[in-house]
Design an enzyme around this catalytic site. Structure first.
Site, short mmCIF file in Angstrom:
data_model
loop_
_atom_site.label_atom_id
_atom_site.label_comp_id
_atom_site.label_asym_id
_atom_site.label_seq_id
_atom_site.Cartn_x
_atom_site.Cartn_y
_atom_site.Cartn_z
N SER B 489 36.51 40.21 35.51
CA SER B 489 36.03 40.99 36.65
C SER B 489 34.92 40.21 37.32
CB SER B 489 35.51 42.34 36.18
OG SER B 489 34.74 42.93 37.20
N TYR B 502 30.39 47.58 30.96
CA TYR B 502 31.61 47.03 31.54
C TYR B 502 31.45 45.54 31.79
CZ TYR B 502 35.46 46.45 34.85
OH TYR B 502 36.59 46.03 35.48
#
Lengths: 292, 619
Positions: B489, B502
């Site tokens: 990501s 995350y």
């Protein structure tokens, strides 16, 4: 009205809902438009261009007395049915793209006849196209979902999002987002019959005038004649006629239907909203598939 | 016109030779070359030489003739022949002067393409007198086979031709002429590039020296050179006949190259369907050589393979799959049906096995579709059974020859092991693995519970670890390359006050991918980390927002989903980036503009990113 359309109406006749006189006119013109779409679709051959298909629709309806338009007929072939790489609204207009065997196509027209407006979309393909067949089959769930949620009086914006979620769950993309304001539906209404009814960028000025006045009134009262994903559609369904057009896209193929949803202020859920006509090509197709 | 007539005369002479040799016939002898156990052997006499021919498989099946290159003998095909033998009648022969076939006397003038064509016809007449054969050529075998596929008098004897690493000398001649006569900068660069790659051709034209080298030190060291430079696995190849194969084979170049390149035939059109397999890492042949091939071949299928020159040794499974599919489609296929997918990169992924986790929605689903459009076989894995089934279903609609759905939670080690076993047993070794499954988690570090941490690490990190461990091992054990894509990501390099957990899981995936890439590079397995950025998928509606009441969390999900919807970056574009990254073997791929910007800043202005990390998010 020509005898052909009269015959078509007689053929369907029977089980349809009893409509008040003012709605019957709208149903007639919607049927006329779908008859036109089927007639033109039957004449499409490899090599026909979008412009020719649009002209065929215009001439067919003109012969049957249509003089004014909500918008002039559109035709999209191939990956243009999924609005691939559409950036500006001018790209919606018919081009010289030629139809090829196996290509999907969409015919979209909005004639005004005797003061009543219809706005319809007809999806088909030339020969075999399994992706198109799947898209058309997947549209059925959206017709049910929209009606159910409108009867529940859910805010239009939420219904829009639910439709989009269902499309994504089905594996498709929401392509009505490409329309101006990303609308899934817009209001339509009676239009005054004038001797001269010009169009601006393909839209009839009389119909635009009606839409603008609705927008003005709606702005004062907190609703909008455009059913969009934006905040101005965060209100329960407004009574009237809505031309609803969910449009699916999947990897360069698109399919839609467009028909009139009647919303009333009745307390009875069955009467509070209903599709103006259940005897339309895509509905018949789903019924035949179920029967088979 | 006069050139065409000249060629015609040559062809006639060729037929005469072939007929003269035909009386030699062939006595079937039981025996086998190295690595060709169980092959039936026979000798075919033609044009003054005796050719050693080996056959495998049922002779009633369609015949596939494998022609080897330089400096090889038919044993170069042993792996491929074994793979093809259970479906086809496989025929291999040692080209004159190589392996156990005898050499012409004198050597000079004994290796012209016309004579090689007569050899081929004699072999084909012996092994498949009634039916046309499917030819497969590698290196000089392919150069010869181009002659077979374009010469007039072989018409009707060849049903299809699969070419790898060997252009037609006639096409090559025209290619050079076109570039030399009008040298634009690009054309000049192409010409010089191939000129440099052809250094060994010039060497082979010197008299005596190549023979001395091959029979001396070069012949002795060649197996080691192949292993080190070309990554050819050690084993029963090359065979002991290598020095003589190579010494005799030098005449292939001396007899043909100058003559054909100077005066290429003008009518070298293929009279059969051709499948062209281009290894992208070929040290001897530029990929640009085949740019004009559509002009010469009416029915051309292109394939590309990330490998070096000796693909029959390094990628036999892929060759077997492509040859089988091509031959089968020509034998029993419906000519009206498209046998080859038409999507982008279909040349690269056609028929390959691709496994995508998190394939029931978003980027995973779009990636599965993109691979399906490229003709890959797709395994869609997700814990959402219905969504995965739907993905597999639609994948078949858009071009995947086969697609399956499997319901597995990637964080469940036992389930992943079971999946790996099942995939290997039923579908084969995965060629491309996309570890895409992931969940979102947003909120301050202090409000993130250990449960939240466990959950996000289990899926985002352990899911990737399990995938890489199990399927990476299968790829490494097969030893024929592959590719792993891990979805990281932009949060892997963009710090944020609300994405500590995350971001940590994704940063771990990023570094895991980079390290794994280094580890597996030597085995031809690429590893890519994809960093999408803000993409319109349903990760927002399933994400967990810590430190909020259930109602507030729901509201936040809706708001974030709307914001992502407004950004409206489609997952299809990420899928395209993933396919491109696999083709180019890229290491880290930021996708959206904001991800690319953050990636750039993380290298040149990390303090700017740290300042951004402190901002409150707009929603």
């Amino acid at each position: 009205m020509t005898s052909a359309t009269g015959a078509a109406a007689a053929r369907r006749g029977g089980g349809a809902r009893e409509l008040p006189a003012d709605l019957r006119g709208f149903r007639e013109v919607q049927r006329l438009a779908y008859d036109c779409a089927e007639a033109v679709a039957a004449q499409l051959r490899p090599g026909v261009t979008e412009r020719e298909a649009a002209r065929m629709q215009r001439e067919w309806l003109h012969e049957r007395g249509v003089r004014d338009w909500f918008h002039l007929p559109f035709a999209w072939f191939g990956d243009r049915t999924a609005f691939t790489n559409f950036r500006i609204p001018l790209q919606f207009f018919p081009t010289n793209r030629r139809l090829e065997p196996g290509m999907a196509f969409i015919l979209d027209m909005a004639p005004v006849h005797q003061g009543c407006t219809a706005d319809i979309g007809y999806s088909g393909c030339l020969g075999l196209n399994p992706v198109h067949d799947r898209l058309l089959a997947d549209l059925e769930a959206h017709r049910d979902l929209i009606l159910r949620e409108v009867r529940e009086r859910r805010p239009l914006r939420e219904i829009y999002e639910d439709v989009e979620r269902l499309m994504i769950r089905q594996g498709h993309a929401n392509r009505h987002r490409a329309y101006p304001f990303g609308v899934i539906a817009h209001k339509i209404d009676r239009v005054k019959e004038r001797r001269w009814s010009p169009t601006v960028f393909g839209f009839g000025t009389q119909a635009l005038k009606g839409l603008a006045s609705d927008a003005l009134h709606g702005h004062r009262d907190g609703w909008s004649p455009l059913w969009s994903p934006y905040k101005f559609s965060d209100h329960p369904p407004q009574p009237g006629l809505w031309a609803v057009e969910p449009h699916l896209g999947f990897r360069g193929t698109g399919a839609k239907f467009e028909e009139i949803l009647v919303v009333t202020d009745s307390a009875d859920p069955q009467e509070s909203a209903f599709w103006l006509d259940d005897d339309l090509p895509h509905v018949r197709r789903w019924q035949e598939e179920k029967a088979a | 016109m006069s050139r065409t007539a000249g060629t015609g005369a040559g062809a006639e002479a060729g037929v005469g030779d072939g007929a003269g040799a035909g009386d030699g016939g062939g006595a079937v002898v039981a025996g086998a070359g190295a690595g060709l156990d169980g092959a039936r052997e026979r000798w075919v006499r033609t044009g003054g030489v005796e050719l050693c021919v080996a056959e495998l498989g049922d002779s009633a099946r369609p015949t596939v003739v494998l022609v080897h290159g330089y400096p090889d003998s038919k044993e170069v095909w042993s792996e491929v022949a074994r793979g093809l033998a259970d479906r086809f009648h496989v025929v291999l022969y040692d080209v004159r002067g190589c392996g156990r076939s005898t050499a012409p006397k004198p050597l000079r003038g004994g290796f012209t393409l016309e004579k090689l064509t007569d050899d081929f016809l004699a072999v084909v007449d012996a092994v498949s007198p009634d039916r046309p054969v499917h030819v497969v050529g590698h290196d000089w075998g392919s150069v010869q086979a181009w002659e077979f596929a374009t010469a007039r008098h072989t018409e009707g004897r060849i049903a299809s031709f699969t070419s790898m690493s060997g252009p037609s000398l006639d096409h090559f001649g025209h290619w050079i002429k076109k570039r030399a006569s009008r040298p634009t900068p690009r054309r000049a660069a192409q010409l010089l590039g191939q000129g440099a790659k052809s250094w060994y051709v010039y060497m082979l034209h010197t008299p005596v020296l190549p023979e001395l080298a091959w029979k001396g030190p070069l012949g002795k060291r060649w197996p080691k050179i192949l292993q080190r430079v070309e990554k050819v696995p050690a084993g029963d190849y090359p065979t002991a006949s290598l020095p003589t194969d190579a010494a005799h084979g030098a005449w292939l170049y001396r007899d043909n190259v100058r003559a054909r390149l100077r005066r290429p035939r003008a009518d070298a059109y293929a009279h059969c369907p051709v499948q062209l397999i281009t290894p992208t890492g070929d040290a001897f042949l530029s990929q640009r050589l085949y740019d004009d091939l559509d002009h010469w071949v009416p029915q051309l299928v292109r394939r590309t393979l990330p490998a070096k020159h000796w693909v029959p040794r390094t990628r036999p499974d892929q060759l077997v799959a492509w040859i089988s599919a091509f031959v089968t489609s020509k034998e029993e296929g419906d000519p009206a049906r498209k046998t080859v997918a038409t999507g982008p990169h279909a040349d690269r992924f056609g028929g390959q096995l691709v496994l995508v986790t998190g394939a029931a929605s978003g980027i995973g689903r779009a990636t599965a579709f993109a691979f399906a459009e490229a003709g890959a076989r797709v395994v869609a894995v997700d814990r959402d059974a219905e969504g995965a089934a739907r993905t597999a279903d639609l994948a078949r609609l858009v071009g995947a020859p086969q697609a399956w759905a499997d319901t597995v939670d990637v964080s469940d080690e036992a389930a992943m092991e079971k999946l790996a076993g099942k995939v290997a047993a039923e579908y084969g070794t995965v060629d491309v693995l996309v570890n895409n499954a992931g969940i979102g988690l947003s909120g301050s570090f202090l409000s993130t519970t250990t449960e939240d941490w466990k959950k996000v690490l289990d899926v985002n990190l352990w899911g990737v670890i399990h995938g890489c461990r199990l399927f990476g091992r299968q790829m490494a054990e097969r030893g024929q390359g592959g590719h792993i894509v891990n979805t990281a990501s932009a949060a892997a390099f963009q710090p944020s006050k609300i994405l500590s957990a995350y971001g940590a899981s994704k940063a771990a995936v990023l570094m895991l991918s980079e390290s794994l890439r280094a580890e597996l590079a030597g085995q031809g397995i690429g590893v890519t980390a994809v960093c999408p950025g803000i993409v319109n998928t349903n990760i927002t509606t399933t994400a967990r927002f810590t430190g909020l009441s259930a109602d507030e969390e729901k509201r936040r999900q809706t708001k974030v989903a709307r914001a992502y919807g407004l950004r409206n970056y489609p997952p299809e574009k990420v899928a395209d980036a993933i396919l491109r990254a696999v083709v180019r073997n890229e290491a880290v791929v930021p996708v959206t503009p904001e991800a690319r910007g953050a990636h750039l800043l993380s290298r040149f202005a990390p303090r700017a990113l740290r300042a951004l990390a402190r901002l409150d998010p707009p929603v």
